[in-house]
Design an enzyme around this catalytic site. Structure first.
Site, short mmCIF file in Angstrom:
data_model
loop_
_atom_site.label_atom_id
_atom_site.label_comp_id
_atom_site.label_asym_id
_atom_site.label_seq_id
_atom_site.Cartn_x
_atom_site.Cartn_y
_atom_site.Cartn_z
N LYS A 56 30.36 31.76 43.30
CA LYS A 56 31.10 31.14 42.20
C LYS A 56 30.38 29.90 41.66
CE LYS A 56 34.33 34.28 42.08
NZ LYS A 56 34.41 35.22 40.96
N TYR A 74 31.08 33.60 49.22
CA TYR A 74 31.99 33.62 48.07
C TYR A 74 31.85 32.35 47.21
CZ TYR A 74 36.26 34.04 45.33
OH TYR A 74 37.16 34.09 44.30
N ASN A 131 35.22 39.67 35.12
CA ASN A 131 36.21 39.25 36.12
C ASN A 131 36.10 39.93 37.49
OD1 ASN A 131 39.08 38.34 36.98
ND2 ASN A 131 39.21 40.59 36.94
P1 NAD Z 1 41.66 41.87 43.25
O1 NAD Z 1 41.06 42.24 44.56
O2 NAD Z 1 43.11 42.00 43.05
O3 NAD Z 1 40.91 42.62 42.07
C1 NAD Z 1 39.51 42.71 42.04
C2 NAD Z 1 39.08 43.57 40.89
O4 NAD Z 1 37.66 43.73 40.98
C3 NAD Z 1 39.71 44.95 40.93
O5 NAD Z 1 40.08 45.34 39.62
C4 NAD Z 1 38.59 45.84 41.45
O6 NAD Z 1 38.60 47.13 40.89
C5 NAD Z 1 37.35 45.11 40.97
N1 NAD Z 1 36.24 45.42 41.85
C6 NAD Z 1 36.15 45.15 43.20
N2 NAD Z 1 35.00 45.67 43.67
C7 NAD Z 1 34.37 46.25 42.62
C8 NAD Z 1 33.14 46.95 42.47
N3 NAD Z 1 32.30 47.13 43.49
N4 NAD Z 1 32.81 47.43 41.23
C9 NAD Z 1 33.62 47.23 40.19
N5 NAD Z 1 34.79 46.58 40.25
C10 NAD Z 1 35.16 46.10 41.47
O7 NAD Z 1 41.19 40.37 43.04
P2 NAD Z 1 41.68 39.24 42.03
O8 NAD Z 1 42.32 38.20 42.85
O9 NAD Z 1 42.38 39.79 40.86
O10 NAD Z 1 40.25 38.68 41.61
C11 NAD Z 1 39.74 38.76 40.31
C12 NAD Z 1 38.73 37.66 40.11
O11 NAD Z 1 39.37 36.40 40.30
C13 NAD Z 1 37.57 37.70 41.11
O12 NAD Z 1 36.37 37.37 40.45
C14 NAD Z 1 37.93 36.62 42.11
O13 NAD Z 1 36.82 36.09 42.74
C15 NAD Z 1 38.62 35.62 41.21
N6 NAD Z 1 39.53 34.68 41.90
C16 NAD Z 1 40.65 35.12 42.55
C17 NAD Z 1 41.47 34.18 43.16
C18 NAD Z 1 42.74 34.57 43.91
O14 NAD Z 1 43.33 33.72 44.59
N7 NAD Z 1 43.22 35.80 43.77
C19 NAD Z 1 41.15 32.82 43.12
C20 NAD Z 1 40.01 32.43 42.44
C21 NAD Z 1 39.21 33.37 41.83
#
Ligand code: NAD
Length: 249
Positions: A161, A157, A92
């Site tokens: 994906k 990005y 994730n």
């Molecule tokens: P967030 O920024 O809240 O959390 C990101 C997580 O990734 C954190 O736990 C962080 O520790 C970890 N992370 C970031 N950089 C890192 C690194 N270099 N090494 C290890 N861990 C790392 O983001 P989120 O919204 O919870 O996103 C989680 C996933 O969901 C991602 O893959 C994101 O692309 C995807 N996503 C999010 C959304 C949204 O709207 N929030 C939409 C679609 C997909």
């Protein structure tokens, strides 16, 4: 009904946002969870927050360098040696950026691919190696709604994906014979830190286009992970499950 009893799960990016919600839902469903943070400190903080609510929660925090296959190998092997099996990988961790292609720095493009694609591959590869001899497992990747139509800026990005969808579909075909199911969840706009950095002027027009007229909550995305991780999805593999209020454009 608990859907994940006796399962051991690794959740990358488990310290906050969607990953943290996945960790909590997996625990509620009876799994033992190892959450990965980008630093040991953030992983420990997330574990402490969970234990403050439930001191008996079966959770621990680690901080492998996800972009380093050797670090992933060492850390995942430790988990398998400690618990005897790894049943679920929630792949994730991810980062985003919205720069215009005219300003996009090659280093920034590389950074996104390093974490969102390469690290996801290293984790899936290592998990599969450990799952195969135990008779199977489940890998769930985090994709995004932008993996379907792209987005109007920040090309790295969505490109990452689209790659996640390719990884998911191909690994599902390759690993099916080893009883390893591989799926992805494609969240829409979800209420996490990733969203908090965007100005209202950017978010509101997006919400207006979502048929459900709101952003998603991390728990709603996490529920899709629970389903795919559970035996309820025992014949589901190679699927990209959208959790986006039908906001697919
Ligand atoms: P967030 O920024 O809240 O959390 C990101 C997580 O990734 C954190 O736990 C962080 O520790 C970890 N992370 C970031 N950089 C890192 C690194 N270099 N090494 C290890 N861990 C790392 O983001 P989120 O919204 O919870 O996103 C989680 C996933 O969901 C991602 O893959 C994101 O692309 C995807 N996503 C999010 C959304 C949204 O709207 N929030 C939409 C679609 C997909």
């Amino acid at each position: 009904m608990k859907l994940l009893e006796n399962k051991v799960a690794i959740v990358t990016g488990g310290s906050r946002g969607i990953g943290f919600a996945i960790v909590k839902r997996f625990l509620e469903h009876g799994a033992t969870v190892v959450l990965c943070g980008s630093r040991q400190e953030t992983a420990d903080k997330a574990v402490a927050a969970i234990k403050a609510e439930n001191p008996d929660a079966a959770v621990e925090g680690i901080a492998p360098v996800l972009t380093d296959p050797e670090s992933v190998r060492e850390n995942f092997e430790k988990v398998k040696n400690k618990y005897g099996h790894i049943d679920i990988l929630a792949n994730n961790a991810g980062i985003s950026a919205r720069d215009s292609v005219y300003d996009y720095k090659p280093d920034d493009f590389q950074k996104i691919i390093d974490l969102n694609v390469n690290a996801a591959f290293y984790c899936a590869q290592e998990a599969a190696k450990l799952m195969k001899p135990q008779g199977g497992g489940v890998i769930i990747n985090t994709s995004s709604m932008v993996s379907i139509y792209g987005q109007p800026s920040g090309v790295g990005y969505p490109a990452s994906k689209f790659a996640i969808n390719g990884l998911t579909k191909s690994l599902a075909r390759e690993l099916g014979k080893d009883n390893i199911r591989v799926n992805a969840v494609a969240p829409g706009v979800t209420n996490t830190d990733m969203l908090a950095v965007l100005p209202d002027a950017v978010i509101q027009p997006i919400i207006n286009q979502i048929p459900l007229k709101r952003v998603g909550q991390p728990e709603e995305v996490a529920d899709a992970f629970v389903f795919l991780a559970s035996d309820m999805a025992s014949y589901v593999t190679g699927e990209i499950l959208s959790v986006d209020g039908a906001a697919r454009t």
